[in-house]
Design an enzyme around this catalytic site. Structure first.
Site, PDB file in Angstrom:
ATOM      1  N   ARG A 236       0.878  -1.167   0.000  1.00 48.63           N
ATOM      2  CA  ARG A 236       0.000   0.000   0.000  1.00 48.63           C
ATOM      3  C   ARG A 236       0.913   1.214   0.000  1.00 48.63           C
ATOM      4  O   ARG A 236       1.585   1.506   0.984  1.00 48.63           O
ATOM      5  CB  ARG A 236      -0.909  -0.017   1.232  1.00 48.63           C
ATOM      6  CG  ARG A 236      -1.858   1.164   1.320  1.00 48.63           C
ATOM      7  CD  ARG A 236      -2.970   1.028   0.289  1.00 48.63           C
ATOM      8  NE  ARG A 236      -3.992   2.032   0.510  1.00 48.63           N
ATOM      9  CZ  ARG A 236      -4.389   2.882  -0.420  1.00 48.63           C
ATOM     10  NH1 ARG A 236      -3.864   2.848  -1.623  1.00 48.63           N
ATOM     11  NH2 ARG A 236      -5.324   3.756  -0.156  1.00 48.63           N
ATOM     12  N   GLY A 237       0.952   1.906  -1.124  1.00 49.92           N
ATOM     13  CA  GLY A 237       1.897   2.994  -1.329  1.00 49.92           C
ATOM     14  C   GLY A 237       1.909   4.064  -0.265  1.00 49.92           C
ATOM     15  O   GLY A 237       2.974   4.489   0.175  1.00 49.92           O
TER      16      GLY A 237
ATOM     17  N   ASP B 211       1.430   3.926   2.771  1.00 52.45           N
ATOM     18  CA  ASP B 211       2.031   3.479   4.031  1.00 52.45           C
ATOM     19  C   ASP B 211       3.537   3.281   3.947  1.00 52.45           C
ATOM     20  O   ASP B 211       4.252   3.542   4.906  1.00 52.45           O
ATOM     21  CB  ASP B 211       1.414   2.145   4.478  1.00 52.45           C
ATOM     22  CG  ASP B 211      -0.010   2.270   4.964  1.00 52.45           C
ATOM     23  OD1 ASP B 211      -0.476   3.407   5.201  1.00 52.45           O
ATOM     24  OD2 ASP B 211      -0.673   1.221   5.105  1.00 52.45           O
TER      25      ASP B 211
ATOM     26  N   ARG C 240       5.649   3.466   0.599  1.00 54.08           N
ATOM     27  CA  ARG C 240       6.379   3.786  -0.634  1.00 54.08           C
ATOM     28  C   ARG C 240       7.645   4.602  -0.394  1.00 54.08           C
ATOM     29  O   ARG C 240       8.680   4.337  -0.987  1.00 54.08           O
ATOM     30  CB  ARG C 240       5.488   4.538  -1.622  1.00 54.08           C
ATOM     31  CG  ARG C 240       6.189   4.766  -2.965  1.00 54.08           C
ATOM     32  CD  ARG C 240       5.350   5.517  -3.981  1.00 54.08           C
ATOM     33  NE  ARG C 240       4.101   4.894  -4.313  1.00 54.08           N
ATOM     34  CZ  ARG C 240       3.937   3.919  -5.206  1.00 54.08           C
ATOM     35  NH1 ARG C 240       4.983   3.440  -5.847  1.00 54.08           N
ATOM     36  NH2 ARG C 240       2.753   3.422  -5.457  1.00 54.08           N
TER      37      ARG C 240
ATOM     38  N   GLY D  97      -7.748   4.051 -14.603  1.00 51.32           N
ATOM     39  CA  GLY D  97      -8.947   3.289 -14.914  1.00 51.32           C
ATOM     40  C   GLY D  97      -9.436   2.528 -13.703  1.00 51.32           C
ATOM     41  O   GLY D  97      -8.776   2.475 -12.680  1.00 51.32           O
TER      42      GLY D  97
ATOM     43  N   GLU E 203      -4.537  -7.921  -5.974  1.00 52.90           N
ATOM     44  CA  GLU E 203      -3.187  -8.469  -6.123  1.00 52.90           C
ATOM     45  C   GLU E 203      -2.991  -9.655  -5.195  1.00 52.90           C
ATOM     46  O   GLU E 203      -2.487 -10.701  -5.607  1.00 52.90           O
ATOM     47  CB  GLU E 203      -2.128  -7.416  -5.765  1.00 52.90           C
ATOM     48  CG  GLU E 203      -1.864  -6.366  -6.778  1.00 52.90           C
ATOM     49  CD  GLU E 203      -0.837  -5.350  -6.287  1.00 52.90           C
ATOM     50  OE1 GLU E 203      -0.720  -4.321  -6.969  1.00 52.90           O
ATOM     51  OE2 GLU E 203      -0.162  -5.557  -5.257  1.00 52.90           O
TER      52      GLU E 203
END
Length: 158
Positions: free
Chosen positions: A18-19, A21, A23, A51, A85
């Site tokens: 989760r970016g 948190d 990245r 999208g 994912e």
């Protein structure tokens, strides 16, 4: 006929995270270390998220990886992208085509399996949003339980 696990894979590692948190802290250090050691790693970028549907390229990257490292963090379950994912990762793991290594970043495995308030809240929101496709959320919950039962690394600070 050779099994798909014997075929050459495109990536050594697929990173699921989760970016918001991780990245710009843990993930950037992990990715740099992997890259410096010649480990070809797939790390998604925001460009893949244009999208409303999961990119087929993202699903292919999971299938074309030898190992998936899932970085479970406080807000991981709030992203249906992450959960999609995860479901694909666990599907590939069950087919013995993908090794899964979980990292529990400031969360405990029991929290990932549904015990943490942030995970419970996120799943309740997904249940409401995807109420016409309850199988999707059920699949995500099952994947969280399976992944939360795997042995992994526990990281808090540092």
């Amino acid at each position: 006929m050779a099994s798909s696990s014997k075929l050459k894979k495109t990536y050594d590692i697929f990173l699921s995270f989760r970016g918001v948190d991780v990245r710009n802290n843990f993930l950037s250090h992990l990715y740099k270390a992997l890259d410096q050691n010649g480990i070809y790693t797939f790390r998604d970028s925001e460009e893949l998220r244009k999208g409303d549907q999961i990119s087929m390229a993202l699903m292919e990257a999971i299938k074309e990886s030898c190992i998936a490292i899932i970085i479970f963090s406080e807000n991981y379950a709030s992203s249906w992208w992450c959960l999609e994912e995860l479901a694909k990762i666990m599907e590939c793991n069950e087919q013995n085509d993908l090794t899964v290594l979980p990292v529990f970043y400031k969360v405990e495995p029991r929290e990932v399996r549904g015990g943490r308030k942030s995970y419970q809240t996120a799943l309740a929101k997904h249940e409401y949003k995807f109420r016409k496709d309850s199988e999707k959320v059920k699949r995500w919950k099952e994947a969280l339980v399976k992944a939360g039962n795997l042995s992994g690394w526990h990281l808090n600070d540092g």
